[in-house]
Design an enzyme around this catalytic site. Structure first.
Site, short mmCIF file in Angstrom:
data_model
loop_
_atom_site.label_atom_id
_atom_site.label_comp_id
_atom_site.label_asym_id
_atom_site.label_seq_id
_atom_site.Cartn_x
_atom_site.Cartn_y
_atom_site.Cartn_z
N TYR A 12 -4.25 17.96 -11.35
CA TYR A 12 -4.82 16.80 -10.65
C TYR A 12 -5.80 16.05 -11.57
CZ TYR A 12 -7.08 14.09 -6.93
OH TYR A 12 -7.57 13.06 -6.15
N THR A 46 -10.14 13.72 4.93
CA THR A 46 -8.70 13.45 4.94
C THR A 46 -7.90 14.75 4.92
OG1 THR A 46 -8.56 13.42 2.54
CG2 THR A 46 -9.04 11.31 3.63
N ASN A 74 -2.18 3.94 -3.89
CA ASN A 74 -3.10 4.83 -3.19
C ASN A 74 -2.56 6.25 -3.01
OD1 ASN A 74 -5.15 5.63 -0.97
ND2 ASN A 74 -3.20 5.69 0.10
N ILE A 89 0.85 -1.19 0.00
CA ILE A 89 0.00 0.00 0.00
C ILE A 89 0.88 1.25 0.00
CG2 ILE A 89 -1.90 1.23 1.14
CD1 ILE A 89 -2.19 -1.49 2.80
N LYS A 110 -5.09 12.12 -12.87
CA LYS A 110 -6.04 11.05 -12.55
C LYS A 110 -6.72 10.50 -13.80
CE LYS A 110 -5.46 10.74 -8.10
NZ LYS A 110 -4.88 9.52 -7.50
#
Length: 253
Positions: free
Chosen positions: A154, A191, A87, A6, A158
């Site tokens: 961004y 987050t 991640n 991870i 992605k």
């Protein structure tokens, strides 16, 4: 035995994924710049195989060195499956084109897109020589399919990750391997990334007030709930290679 790697496991969704996997008795390799002591303590209490390795995902040479070592160690154990969670991600720079700085642009593309490509390529290459199945989970974003002012870099990184996921799936199917690669869009979670977004300026990010409201109205998803659904899909579902899953689908199913 299954092993999971991870990236960005020290906090946020990565931390929650690691916790759920340890609960499932799956060995975990955490890769981030800093170690999460709670993960280490959970692993010790459960007698689980756990290792943290420090890595700066914006440095290609470091990625190659670190993940070559991880791959060598894991494939030597002849695991039944390796779960690779790409991640780690960064949102910056939040700024309109014409006002962007070069350094955060390059770091964003390296962490969000180049690192997952390099890591996935390495593990699928090693898998060709073994009987180990590799399942790759690329954590993407709704921003991959929606243009958002101030997030050009961004959104682009992605979107590139989604296309890489889909193309790799086609190639693996053509090669008739058992490997699976999926994308996972976790939605808007509570987050550190959201804190960064809320601390930006309205001049740079037009939707700033909307994102502040998500927090004020308690509309942000908890990372533990998101991770739980993802782990259910990966361990007990039948993930369709090449598909990009959204958390809304999994919460409704």
């Amino acid at each position: 035995m299954k092993y999971a790697i991870i990236t960005g496991a020290s906090k946020g969704l990565g931390e929650s994924i690691a916790k759920h996997l340890l609960q499932e008795q799956i060995a975990v390799v955490s890769v981030s710049r800093t170690e999460n002591e709670e993960l280490k303590n959970i692993a010790i209490s459960k007698g689980m195989d756990y290792k943290h390795i420090s890595c700066n995902l914006s440095l290609e040479t470091e990625i190659q060195e670190v993940f070559m070592e991880i791959a060598h160690c894991l494939f030597e154990k002849n695991p039944t499956e390796i779960l690779l969670f790409n991640n780690a991600g960064v949102i910056e720079p939040i700024q309109k084109v014409g006002n962007l700085d070069q350094t955060p642009i390059i770091r964003n593309i390296k962490v969000n897109l180049i690192a997952p490509i390099l890591i996935t390529n390495l593990f699928l290459s090693k898998a060709q020589l073994t009987n180990t199945k590799v399942t790759v989970i690329n954590v993407t974003s709704g921003a991959a399919v929606r243009s958002i002012e101030g997030w050009s870099v961004y959104c682009s990184s992605k979107a590139g990750l989604n296309m890489f996921t889909q193309t790799t799936a086609i190639e693996q199917a053509e090669l008739k391997t058992e490997n699976t690669i999926i994308g996972f869009s976790p939605g808007i979670m509570d987050t550190g990334m959201q804190e960064t977004i809320r601390s930006s300026s309205e001049a740079a990010f037009k939707e700033l007030e909307k994102f502040k409201e998500f927090k004020e109205k308690n509309l942000l998803l908890e990372t533990d709930a998101v991770a739980s659904r993802l782990i259910d899909l990966v361990l007990r579902g039948t993930p369709e290679s090449g598909r990009v899953y959204h958390i809304k689908e999994l919460l409704e199913s």
